[in-house]
Design a protein around this motif. Structure first.
Motif, mmCIF file in Angstrom:
data_model
loop_
_atom_site.group_PDB
_atom_site.id
_atom_site.type_symbol
_atom_site.label_atom_id
_atom_site.label_comp_id
_atom_site.label_asym_id
_atom_site.label_seq_id
_atom_site.Cartn_x
_atom_site.Cartn_y
_atom_site.Cartn_z
ATOM 1 N N MET A 114 0.830 -1.207 0.000
ATOM 2 C CA MET A 114 0.000 0.000 0.000
ATOM 3 C C MET A 114 0.869 1.263 0.000
ATOM 4 N N GLN A 115 2.028 1.172 0.660
ATOM 5 C CA GLN A 115 2.927 2.331 0.682
ATOM 6 C C GLN A 115 3.338 2.720 -0.738
ATOM 7 N N LYS A 116 3.674 1.676 -1.516
ATOM 8 C CA LYS A 116 4.094 1.924 -2.893
ATOM 9 C C LYS A 116 2.914 2.445 -3.727
ATOM 10 N N ALA A 117 1.735 1.870 -3.485
ATOM 11 C CA ALA A 117 0.548 2.312 -4.218
ATOM 12 C C ALA A 117 0.310 3.804 -3.978
ATOM 13 N N ILE A 118 0.445 4.205 -2.721
ATOM 14 C CA ILE A 118 0.212 5.613 -2.376
ATOM 15 C C ILE A 118 1.293 6.489 -2.997
ATOM 16 N N LYS A 119 2.532 5.997 -2.926
ATOM 17 C CA LYS A 119 3.650 6.776 -3.468
ATOM 18 C C LYS A 119 3.506 6.918 -5.000
ATOM 19 N N ASP A 120 3.185 5.807 -5.655
ATOM 20 C CA ASP A 120 3.011 5.855 -7.114
ATOM 21 C C ASP A 120 1.893 6.806 -7.514
ATOM 22 N N THR A 121 0.790 6.721 -6.777
ATOM 23 C CA THR A 121 -0.343 7.584 -7.062
ATOM 24 C C THR A 121 0.066 9.048 -6.936
ATOM 25 N N LYS A 122 0.768 9.321 -5.856
ATOM 26 C CA LYS A 122 1.200 10.689 -5.582
ATOM 27 C C LYS A 122 2.110 11.196 -6.708
ATOM 28 N N GLU A 123 3.068 10.349 -7.089
ATOM 29 C CA GLU A 123 4.004 10.750 -8.141
ATOM 30 C C GLU A 123 3.293 11.005 -9.465
ATOM 31 N N LEU A 124 2.386 10.083 -9.791
ATOM 32 C CA LEU A 124 1.644 10.212 -11.039
ATOM 33 C C LEU A 124 0.809 11.487 -11.023
ATOM 34 N N ALA A 125 0.123 11.719 -9.908
ATOM 35 C CA ALA A 125 -0.727 12.905 -9.787
ATOM 36 C C ALA A 125 0.122 14.167 -9.909
ATOM 37 N N ASP A 126 1.280 14.162 -9.243
ATOM 38 C CA ASP A 126 2.158 15.337 -9.292
ATOM 39 C C ASP A 126 2.652 15.595 -10.708
ATOM 40 N N ARG A 127 2.976 14.492 -11.411
ATOM 41 C CA ARG A 127 3.520 14.644 -12.751
ATOM 42 C C ARG A 127 2.542 15.366 -13.672
ATOM 43 N N TYR A 128 1.256 15.129 -13.459
ATOM 44 C CA TYR A 128 0.257 15.781 -14.312
ATOM 45 C C TYR A 128 -0.380 16.990 -13.619
ATOM 46 N N GLY A 129 0.167 17.346 -12.488
ATOM 47 C CA GLY A 129 -0.322 18.544 -11.798
ATOM 48 C C GLY A 129 -1.708 18.385 -11.199
ATOM 49 N N PHE A 130 -2.090 17.157 -10.864
ATOM 50 C CA PHE A 130 -3.396 16.962 -10.223
ATOM 51 C C PHE A 130 -3.216 17.097 -8.718
ATOM 52 N N LYS A 131 -4.101 17.847 -8.098
ATOM 53 C CA LYS A 131 -4.047 17.926 -6.640
ATOM 54 C C LYS A 131 -4.998 16.884 -6.073
ATOM 55 N N ILE A 132 -4.440 15.725 -5.758
ATOM 56 C CA ILE A 132 -5.297 14.644 -5.257
ATOM 57 C C ILE A 132 -4.609 13.948 -4.092
ATOM 58 N N ASP A 133 -5.375 13.728 -3.025
ATOM 59 C CA ASP A 133 -4.853 13.009 -1.866
ATOM 60 C C ASP A 133 -5.084 11.513 -2.086
ATOM 61 N N PRO A 134 -4.004 10.738 -2.195
ATOM 62 C CA PRO A 134 -4.164 9.301 -2.474
ATOM 63 C C PRO A 134 -4.970 8.575 -1.399
ATOM 64 N N ASN A 135 -5.009 9.130 -0.193
ATOM 65 C CA ASN A 135 -5.720 8.466 0.896
ATOM 66 C C ASN A 135 -7.170 8.894 1.044
ATOM 67 N N ALA A 136 -7.602 9.849 0.210
ATOM 68 C CA ALA A 136 -8.990 10.299 0.306
ATOM 69 C C ALA A 136 -9.912 9.198 -0.204
ATOM 70 N N VAL A 137 -11.085 9.089 0.405
ATOM 71 C CA VAL A 137 -12.070 8.107 -0.033
ATOM 72 C C VAL A 137 -12.903 8.746 -1.151
ATOM 73 N N ILE A 138 -13.198 7.943 -2.178
ATOM 74 C CA ILE A 138 -13.854 8.466 -3.376
ATOM 75 C C ILE A 138 -15.133 9.247 -3.064
ATOM 76 N N GLU A 139 -15.975 8.712 -2.163
ATOM 77 C CA GLU A 139 -17.257 9.393 -1.941
ATOM 78 C C GLU A 139 -17.105 10.758 -1.276
ATOM 79 N N ASP A 140 -15.907 11.059 -0.794
ATOM 80 C CA ASP A 140 -15.708 12.361 -0.162
ATOM 81 C C ASP A 140 -15.124 13.414 -1.095
#
Lengths: 506, 311
Positions: A114-140
């Protein structure tokens, strides 16, 4: 330029409908290619075939020059194809990171890393300039953010070919602009994009080429720079389309709907409406403008009796209907085109004729005592289908068999035919095509001119501006201002919708 | 294992553990199946079948561990019927489950007659022994552990295993995704049908174990009606536990405590008819479900057949 996707002679038949009829389509590397067409024209079907969700009955697909057989989304993913569906494919109670890695999870032993999943998500989001918290739950998170998660999901799987199905249907004007920038950046990285849409303005703003589909057949593929909105609209609908809503000056009469100091809670028991006051008169259209989630849904639910207010009163024709049942409120003269046609507008697994009388089913001539008169009901359904040009083989099919635009026309037909004094139209044209939009707009104006009161709720500013006589802006559960539609500008509304105030000149 | 020398509290606690075990197995089975989106009210029937075949396996070989294997395989097979009906043929899952419950009672009743030549109950067979002697050597809790059979330890270990698989492995993430939003899983290349088959069959394995607990754990024979609604109580525990392994286990303990207390309370000599004591755990089940549960959220796609390629 290199062809990354080539679809040749694709044919797909659903029971009763030829969704794709010998369709040819090609996507070049590094282009944004729009598939334009009315609802039910077969755009989504074609892309679902490319993504392996449907199997074609005939035809061949080539990806990067190789003939391929795409039997499942798994195959499509392996070929570097990613798809963002119109109805997001996100597990609502999973986190962003969980949704992104689902199906291709990073592992540590037998455990998900899960650590890697969160890190990968964060890196990918940063690369495209998306402000997204990998730990946020979708419905929120907001719908706009959910869409970014969908895009990241495809990119995480290494997609080079990205299909987006009606990506702007749920976005605010600002988010649409942002999406445009995102897509341009992706193309710069060498990705190729297919955009399914029916919104002509976006076609012109975002695309390099356009393929127009009508009733399952490809009409033409053109360069965006060589065409214009009117020509596209004509090719899409098959006739000249009037894109501007024609309407005369409103002649407002007596007050039909009066909402007094209404407060209500949302489904999470948090305050959603904080003292709303509103009047709608006979013969006028009042538009409610606002960003999604500012209380529009709750306001409509309170007026139609689906939600109990904690405070305040609702009057229809001076009659207090606060807290009455939906049936009482329909009887008081309210027609409701609901914002979610699948949830509230139709029973999808009912036939059209059964859907035609929902809300009137207990009345003559459809019912007498405990017996239903199906001859009369079917006759009535056929009348609705004729009058509103609903495209369907017959009135016996399930409502789910119709395209979104036709479902919406059918609901509008039903509600208008109840002969209501107040029509509540919530997102009446959400996710539907130009032809159907034009028709529904025309009908709403006609109904206004007949002296009905119309409350229009829409997230599309263009629609609000085109139809309304007065515009009420809702922000954080309050009506922050009411503007005259003749003088209101998109800019002013944008400021109010974001919670700002207009400097009144004395 | 009744032992006059142990304190009442230890006896009560040990009884609670023993009675909770079949519920835990079945409730875990329910959690696995429903998390993947298939309602399995056939747990009761699968327990009955598992209980019977555990005895049959033991009687054939004289080895209770083979009986255990029989229980697991027979449970899996009956669950596979439910899987085919509800996943492949998209039958109503409740109806399919009810059918399995009816079928199980009739089948075992027939097989008792056919295989054991008796009616109502089988012969006594070799039951799974209690690990009493080894456990008794453990200090402090030894006397308590000595009161428990192997099934109890298996059940407790499996609770952790199921929790780990559901929440920490790729398979678990996929199972939960399939139960919440199968189409989303499908679009990511996850085979929804395969996951659901796996989960339903696993639920059969667990319920089969639950059945074996009753027949070759607590007793040494199979008797008609011996499961007596435990499959349903396990379902209640699953709901009470909010479709989570630990939650379902805690709920199983609560219900088991009620049963253990019932046995103990009969000795108090209160002026209550015996039936009142017997009804106690069931009343608690109903109360738990009706009043104290509050808001539990089942998986969003629970009970909804998945139709690939539907428009």
């Amino acid at each position: 330029m290199q062809k990354v996707v080539e679809m040749k002679g694709i044919t797909k038949v659903f029971p009763g409908v030829k969704a794709n009829d010998d369709v040819n389509f090609e996507l070049l590397k590094g282009e944004i290619h729009v598939l334009l067409g009315e609802n039910g024209a077969g755009k989504t079907t074609l892309m679902n075939i490319l993504y392996g969700l449907y199997q074609p009955d005939a035809g061949e697909i080539y990806v990067n020059g190789q003939k391929v057989n795409i039997k499942s989304p798994g195959d499509a993913i392996k070929l570097g194809i990613g798809m963002v569906h119109q109805h997001f494919m996100l597990v609502h109670n999973f986190t962003v990171a969980e949704n992104i890695v689902l199906g291709s999870e990073p592992k540590k032993g037998i455990k998900i890393d899960m650590q890697k999943a969160i890190k990968d998500t964060k890196e990918l989001a940063d690369r495209y300039g998306f402000k997204i918290d990998p730990n946020a739950v979708i419905e929120d998170i907001t719908v706009g953010q959910q869409q970014k998660v969908e895009i990241l999901k495809a990119l995480y799987r290494g997609a080079d070919i990205l299909i987006l199905d009606e990506p702007t249907a749920v976005l605010t004007p600002q988010e649409i602009e942002e999406l445009g920038v995102i897509l341009k950046n992706l193309v710069k990285e060498g990705k190729s994009i297919i955009l399914i849409t029916h919104k002509l303005k976006e076609v012109m703003a975002m695309s390099d080429r356009v393929t127009i589909v009508r009733r399952g057949k490809v009409i033409d593929t053109v360069y965006t720079k060589d065409t214009n909105i009117d020509e596209l609209a004509e090719m899409m609908v098959g006739r000249k389309v009037n894109l501007v809503v024609q309407k005369d000056e409103a002649k407002p009469g007596k007050v039909v709907l009066k909402v007094e100091n209404i407060s209500a809670l949302d489904h999470r028991k948090l305050p959603a409406l904080k003292g709303v006051n509103l009047e709608v008169r006979a013969g006028e259209i009042v538009g409610i403008a606002g960003v999604d989630g500012n209380g529009q849904t709750e306001l409509i639910e309170v007026i139609t009796g689906l939600r109990k207010p904690t405070e305040g009163r609702v009057y229809i024709n001076d009659k207090d209907v606060t807290g009455k049942t939906p049936r009482d409120i329909i009887e008081a003269g309210v027609g409701h085109i609901p914002e979610d046609r699948h949830k509230r507008g139709l029973v999808l697994k009912y036939s059209l004729y059964e859907n035609a009388v929902l809300g009137n089913h207990y009345k003559l001539p459809f019912a007498k005592g405990i017996m239903m008169n199906y001859n009369k009901i079917k006759e009535y359904a056929r009348k609705l289908i004729d009058e509103f040009d609903v495209r369907t083989p017959n009135e016996e099919v399930f409502a789910s068999a119709l395209s979104g635009g036709n479902q919406q026309k059918f609901i509008a037909a039903r509600e208008i035919n109840k002969d209501p004094e107040l029509i509540i139209a919530a997102q009446p044209t959400r996710g539907i095509d130009v032809g159907a939009i034009e028709y529904i707009h025309k009908r709403l104006v006609e109904e206004r001119d007949k002296g009905r009161a119309i409350l229009l709720v829409s997230l599309e500013l263009d629609e609000i501006l085109a139809l309304s006589d007065r515009i009420a802006v809702i922000y954080d559960g309050q009506i922050v201002d009411i503007l005259d539609a003749k003088s209101a500008t998109e800019h002013e509304l944008g400021i109010l919708m974001a919670g700002g105030t207009l400097k009144k000149q004395a | 294992m009744a032992n006059g020398s142990i304190p009442v509290v230890v006896a009560l606690l040990a009884a609670t553990f023993r009675l909770a075990t079949p519920l835990i197995f079945a409730a875990l089975g329910g959690v696995i199946s429903e998390r993947s989106g298939v309602v399995n009210i056939g747990l009761e029937g699968i327990m009955i079948v598992g209980a019977f075949f555990a005895v049959y396996g033991s009687s054939l070989t004289g080895n209770p561990w083979v009986g255990l294997l029989f229980a697991v395989v027979s449970g899996a097979l009956v669950a596979a019927i439910h899987a085919v009906l509800s996943i492949h043929l998209k039958a109503d899952q409740t109806v399919s489950g009810v059918a399995i419950n009816l079928f199980a009672g009739a089948l075992t009743s027939f097989l008792i007659f056919k295989l054991f030549g008796r009616q109502g109950q089988t012969d006594g067979v070799a039951a799974l022994p209690y690990p009493t002697e080894t456990m008794a050597k453990i200090p402090v809790i030894g006397p308590f552990l000595a009161e428990l059979n192997w099934f109890v330890f298996m059940a407790i270990i499996l609770v952790f295993v199921v929790h780990y698989v559901l929440y920490y492995t790729p398979l678990g993430l996929r199972i939960r995704a399939v139960g919440e939003h199968p189409k989303a899983a499908d679009t990511l290349g996850i085979n929804v049908y395969k996951i659901r088959y796996l989960c339903v069959i696993m639920s059969g394995v667990f319920a089969g174990l639950g059945g074996a607990t009753l027949s070759i754990g607590v007793m040494n024979l199979f008797r008609e009606g011996m499961v007596s609604g435990r499959g349903f109580i396990a379902l209640a525990a699953m709901i009470f536990g909010n479709w989570k392994p630990f939650g379902a286990t805690a709920a199983s303990f609560l219900f088991a405590f009620a049963q253990a207390f019932e046995i103990l309370a009969q000795k108090f000599g209160w002026a209550l008819p015996t039936e009142a004591y017997l009804a106690f755990p069931y009343i608690l089940t109903m109360l738990a479900l009706a009043g104290f549960v509050g808001k539990t959220t089942p998986p969003a796609a629970d009970g909804v057949p998945y139709n690939k390629g539907e428009r």
